[in-house]
Design a protein around this motif. Structure first.
Motif, mmCIF file in Angstrom:
data_model
loop_
_atom_site.group_PDB
_atom_site.id
_atom_site.type_symbol
_atom_site.label_atom_id
_atom_site.label_comp_id
_atom_site.label_asym_id
_atom_site.label_seq_id
_atom_site.Cartn_x
_atom_site.Cartn_y
_atom_site.Cartn_z
ATOM 1 N N LEU A 191 9.166 4.510 20.130
ATOM 2 C CA LEU A 191 9.529 4.775 18.736
ATOM 3 C C LEU A 191 11.022 4.539 18.578
ATOM 4 O O LEU A 191 11.838 5.121 19.301
ATOM 5 N N VAL A 192 11.395 3.667 17.624
ATOM 6 C CA VAL A 192 12.800 3.333 17.376
ATOM 7 C C VAL A 192 13.140 3.744 15.952
ATOM 8 O O VAL A 192 12.474 3.321 15.000
ATOM 9 N N PHE A 219 11.567 7.504 23.045
ATOM 10 C CA PHE A 219 12.169 7.572 21.716
ATOM 11 C C PHE A 219 13.599 7.059 21.758
ATOM 12 O O PHE A 219 14.378 7.429 22.642
ATOM 13 N N ILE A 220 13.946 6.196 20.792
ATOM 14 C CA ILE A 220 15.285 5.618 20.689
ATOM 15 C C ILE A 220 15.825 5.899 19.292
ATOM 16 O O ILE A 220 15.197 5.532 18.297
ATOM 17 N N ASN A 221 16.990 6.540 19.206
ATOM 18 C CA ASN A 221 17.588 6.828 17.899
ATOM 19 C C ASN A 221 18.972 6.211 17.798
ATOM 20 O O ASN A 221 19.917 6.650 18.453
ATOM 21 N N SER A 243 8.467 10.977 27.286
ATOM 22 C CA SER A 243 8.955 10.895 28.667
ATOM 23 C C SER A 243 10.458 10.704 28.753
ATOM 24 O O SER A 243 11.059 10.929 29.806
ATOM 25 N N GLY A 244 11.076 10.290 27.650
ATOM 26 C CA GLY A 244 12.510 10.084 27.669
ATOM 27 C C GLY A 244 13.020 9.727 26.288
ATOM 28 O O GLY A 244 12.240 9.369 25.390
ATOM 29 N N ALA A 245 14.336 9.852 26.099
ATOM 30 C CA ALA A 245 14.944 9.526 24.811
ATOM 31 C C ALA A 245 16.328 8.937 25.041
ATOM 32 O O ALA A 245 17.079 9.399 25.896
ATOM 33 N N ALA A 246 16.635 7.902 24.272
ATOM 34 C CA ALA A 246 17.977 7.315 24.241
ATOM 35 C C ALA A 246 18.574 7.653 22.886
ATOM 36 O O ALA A 246 18.050 7.238 21.843
ATOM 37 N N LYS A 266 15.909 14.142 30.788
ATOM 38 C CA LYS A 266 15.164 13.007 30.233
ATOM 39 C C LYS A 266 15.892 12.330 29.068
ATOM 40 O O LYS A 266 15.309 11.477 28.396
ATOM 41 N N VAL A 267 17.139 12.710 28.850
ATOM 42 C CA VAL A 267 17.892 12.174 27.720
ATOM 43 C C VAL A 267 19.047 11.317 28.210
ATOM 44 O O VAL A 267 19.803 11.711 29.099
#
Length: 309
Positions: A191-192, A219-221, A243-246, A266-267
């Motif tokens: 998800l972006v 997830f990418i924000n 599982s992770g986020a950027a 996870k970030v």
């Protein structure tokens, strides 16, 4: 000679020199105008300190140094009759594309996992998938979102794009309006978020959206921190639903030292650098908008205050 006031906080003199090269017939300066000064039709501004815009005499056009302009609208310092032009240039779009694709591909090919395994000297091949076996949902179909979505299409990802208008993107499936949001994100592996920040998009990435993603999604924000309910994201990360986020943007910037996002395993954090303003490309675009304005032509990326962008 028409005047241009550069109200940038970072290296305004360099930007002024670039404007002088682009528009040699204009006077370009960086000092705050004083009462009684000659009119200043143009101001180039990012996040101004209170009173800066209101003190400029004879202002006709506000040129934003950012793609996001919610701070200009929220301040109430730009009179309703003054047009505001968002910065949309190749440098911003290319920078955001680089940043999003770097994180997406690194997650897709388990690079962070292999780095951890390397540190432990463990030989443990992970499940690897092809791009065509992954679904990406991009929130936002503007200049940034449309380019990013196009890159995902070219890499072979099954790509969905959700926006207010449902703008079509070649090779992607488009979704329009709030009722279609869950259809756009359901089962997505990545998800972006590249939405504009408005009252309608605030807190859009919440528990409902995160729980609709595929188990273990990424997830990418790169848009704004206010789009995300942080507590919901942390909960989804802790449960393994995500599982992770950027994350490049946050509700409070700089991010406070006590914020739990700093230490979450996870970030991946970056300090709002996904799409920095590149002076040479930005000035070329803004100078062309001044030429368009003086020729009486329609300006691209003119802010619609009713929409908030």
């Amino acid at each position: 000679m028409k005047r241009i006031f550069i109200a940038a906080r970072s290296n305004p003199e360099h930007m002024a020199e670039l404007f002088r090269s682009e528009l040699p017939a204009h006077e370009v300066f960086t000092q705050q105008p004083q009462p009684g000064d000659a009119p200043v039709p143009y101001i180039v501004v990012g996040r101004p300190t209170p009173g800066v815009i209101a003190a400029v005499p004879g202002l006709e056009l506000v040129l934003s140094l950012n793609a996001g302009i919610e701070h200009l609208l929220a301040s109430g310092e730009v009179p309703d009759h003054l047009p505001i032009v968002r910065l949309v240039d190749d440098g911003l779009a290319d920078g955001m594309s680089d940043w999003v694709l770097a994180h997406a591909l690194a997650w897709h090919r388990n690079l962070a996992t292999y780095a951890d395994l390397q540190a432990k000297r463990e030989w443990a091949p992970q499940q690897e998938k092809l791009a065509r076996e992954r679904t990406v949902a991009v929130l936002g179909a503007g200049a940034l979102g449309s380019q990013v979505a196009g890159h995902f299409v070219r890499f072979g990802f099954k790509t969905r794009v959700w926006s207010r208008s449902g703008r079509p993107i070649d090779g992607a499936t488009s979704f329009a309006g709030r009722p279609a949001l869950m259809d756009a994100v359901s089962g997505a592996d990545i998800l972006v978020n590249l939405l504009p920040m408005t009252s309608e998009t605030a807190n859009v990435v919440d528990a409902t959206v995160l729980n609709a993603l595929a188990k273990g999604a990424f997830f990418i924000n790169g848009a704004r921190g206010g789009h995300v309910v942080d507590a919901d994201l942390i909960d989804a990360l802790d449960r393994g639903q995500v599982s992770g986020a950027a994350l490049d943007v946050f509700r409070t910037e700089p991010l406070p030292a006590a914020d739990p996002l700093w230490s979450h395993p996870k970030v991946l954090l970056s300090p709002h650098v996904a799409a920095p303003t590149h002076a040479h490309t930005a000035v070329a675009e803004m100078a062309e908008n001044i030429r368009r304005f003086e020729r009486g032509e329609k300006l691209p990326h003119l802010v619609d205050r009713t929409l908030g962008y």
